[in-house]
Design a protein around this motif. Structure first.
Motif, PDB file in Angstrom:
ATOM      1  N   ASP A  17       0.997  -1.186  -0.060  1.00 58.90           N
ATOM      2  CA  ASP A  17      -0.153   0.091  -0.013  1.00 58.90           C
ATOM      3  C   ASP A  17       0.788   1.262   0.021  1.00 58.90           C
ATOM      4  N   GLU A  68     -15.078  -3.863   2.275  1.00 56.82           N
ATOM      5  CA  GLU A  68     -14.567  -2.682   2.927  1.00 56.82           C
ATOM      6  C   GLU A  68     -15.376  -1.239   2.438  1.00 56.82           C
ATOM      7  N   PRO A  69     -15.119   0.084   2.801  1.00 54.95           N
ATOM      8  CA  PRO A  69     -15.890   1.156   2.681  1.00 54.95           C
ATOM      9  C   PRO A  69     -16.211   1.560   1.198  1.00 54.95           C
ATOM     10  N   THR A  70     -15.294   2.183   0.384  1.00 56.90           N
ATOM     11  CA  THR A  70     -15.645   2.360  -0.873  1.00 56.90           C
ATOM     12  C   THR A  70     -14.650   1.810  -1.735  1.00 56.90           C
ATOM     13  N   LEU A  72     -13.427   3.609  -4.296  1.00 54.74           N
ATOM     14  CA  LEU A  72     -12.295   4.548  -4.399  1.00 54.74           C
ATOM     15  C   LEU A  72     -11.198   4.619  -3.332  1.00 54.74           C
ATOM     16  N   GLU A  73     -11.767   4.254  -2.284  1.00 56.75           N
ATOM     17  CA  GLU A  73     -10.787   4.137  -1.009  1.00 56.75           C
ATOM     18  C   GLU A  73      -9.675   3.185  -1.265  1.00 56.75           C
ATOM     19  N   ILE A  74     -10.471   1.931  -1.530  1.00 57.76           N
ATOM     20  CA  ILE A  74      -9.338   0.793  -1.773  1.00 57.76           C
ATOM     21  C   ILE A  74      -8.385   1.173  -2.964  1.00 57.76           C
ATOM     22  N   ILE A  76      -7.165   4.064  -3.991  1.00 57.87           N
ATOM     23  CA  ILE A  76      -6.336   4.885  -3.671  1.00 57.87           C
ATOM     24  C   ILE A  76      -5.168   4.493  -2.736  1.00 57.87           C
ATOM     25  N   ARG A  77      -5.880   3.604  -1.753  1.00 55.44           N
ATOM     26  CA  ARG A  77      -4.840   2.790  -0.814  1.00 55.44           C
ATOM     27  C   ARG A  77      -3.926   1.942  -1.436  1.00 55.44           C
ATOM     28  N   SER A  82      -7.449   6.968  -9.613  1.00 53.96           N
ATOM     29  CA  SER A  82      -8.904   7.035  -9.867  1.00 53.96           C
ATOM     30  C   SER A  82      -9.582   5.820  -9.777  1.00 53.96           C
ATOM     31  N   GLY A  83     -10.873   5.820  -9.622  1.00 50.13           N
ATOM     32  CA  GLY A  83     -11.615   4.388  -9.528  1.00 50.13           C
ATOM     33  C   GLY A  83     -11.402   3.957 -10.781  1.00 50.13           C
TER      34      GLY A  83
END
Length: 291
Positions: A17, A68-70, A72-74, A76-77, A82-83
């Protein structure tokens, strides 16, 4: 060396990550970046960048399936800006997009973690010598061809057949040092050893640096340095390709030398004892390691 390679794999796992620097992996293995990339690709069968990409997307897929949350967050991690970029990469590895994978629970692909272990084979003895060589030139005709691991490379055959006989006579006349006569010199144009990767292939001779060749020939300058020279005899091209693999998988990890930039030079001649066999001499540019 095996312990250090496995420490480098642990470093990759701990930093999936984050940005993974090849310089850090080279420092862990006490090698140059160039050597680490080449050694990894030879042993793993894929470029380092491809392995890291596949491991990231394998771990990211677990996060997707875990809800897990969104997305997009995955994305970026794991280093995607971008998605959309994440979705394209995800689909390239898993065959479906991350949104579909989360909704359907579809089966996904996985890149297992790599680890390196010693396999004792001992079924052959590698004949080699170390040569300190002054600067020289490879002079001949060049073509860009894809890397093919097994069997005769038809692109190389086509290139050789396209060279006029008169041109080959002029090339042969320039040979003035070891390895004598016509040789094949290959320069890999990518960090990895992936099948289909581009090579610059020279059907050429080795000649003295500073000698001005005819203007219609291609020239590759080779600075002074150390070369590991390997020899074997066997059916062509199978025995040669096996020797090439043994150098990467066995000799390099167990000797105090590492790859350095430069062409790999091959000299083959028909065996006097067995017409279907060839005597091969493979020159690999190396540097002595610091430890």
């Amino acid at each position: 060396m095996l312990d250090r390679l496995n420490q480098a794999m642990e470093h990759i796992e701990a930093h999936l990550d984050q940005r993974i620097e090849v310089s850090d992996l080279a420092r862990i293995t006490v090698t140059s970046e160039y050597h680490f990339r080449r050694l990894f690709s030879s042993l793993a069968g894929m470029p380092l960048s491809e392995y890291v990409r596949r491991r990231r997307l394998t771990v990211a897929a677990a996060a997707v399936l875990a809800g897990e949350p969104t997305l997009l967050e995955i994305a970026i991690r794991y280093g995607y800006t971008s998605g959309e970029a994440f979705a394209r990469a995800f689909r390239a590895v898993h065959g479906i997009g991350p949104g579909e994978a989360r909704r359907t629970g579809a089966a996904l692909s996985a890149q297992p973690r790599l680890s390196f272990r010693l396999t004792v084979e001992g079924n052959s003895t590698m004949r080699y010598r170390i040569v300190e060589k002054e600067a020289f030139r490879v002079v001949g005709k060049k073509a860009r061809v894809p890397l093919i691991y097994q069997g005769v490379n038809p692109h190389i055959v086509e290139h050789i057949q396209s060279i006029p006989a008169e041109t080959m006579l002029r090339i042969v006349g320039l040979s003035d040092q070891d390895p004598q006569g016509v040789v094949s010199a290959t320069v890999r144009l990518s960090d990895g050893f992936e099948e289909g990767g581009d090579l610059d292939y020279y059907h050429a001779v080795v000649t003295t640096a500073g000698t001005e060749p005819p203007g219609d020939l291609d020239v590759l300058e080779c600075p002074a340095g150390t070369w590991a020279v390997f020899e074997n005899t066997g059916p062509f091209p199978q025995a040669l390709q096996q020797m090439w693999g043994d150098v990467a998988a066995q000799w390099i990890p167990s000797n105090p030398y590492e790859y350095r930039p430069g062409p790999e030079i091959l000299r083959t001649r028909a065996s006097e004892d067995e017409p279907a066999h060839s005597d091969a001499q493979l020159w690999i540019p190396v540097a002595r390691t610091r430890v």
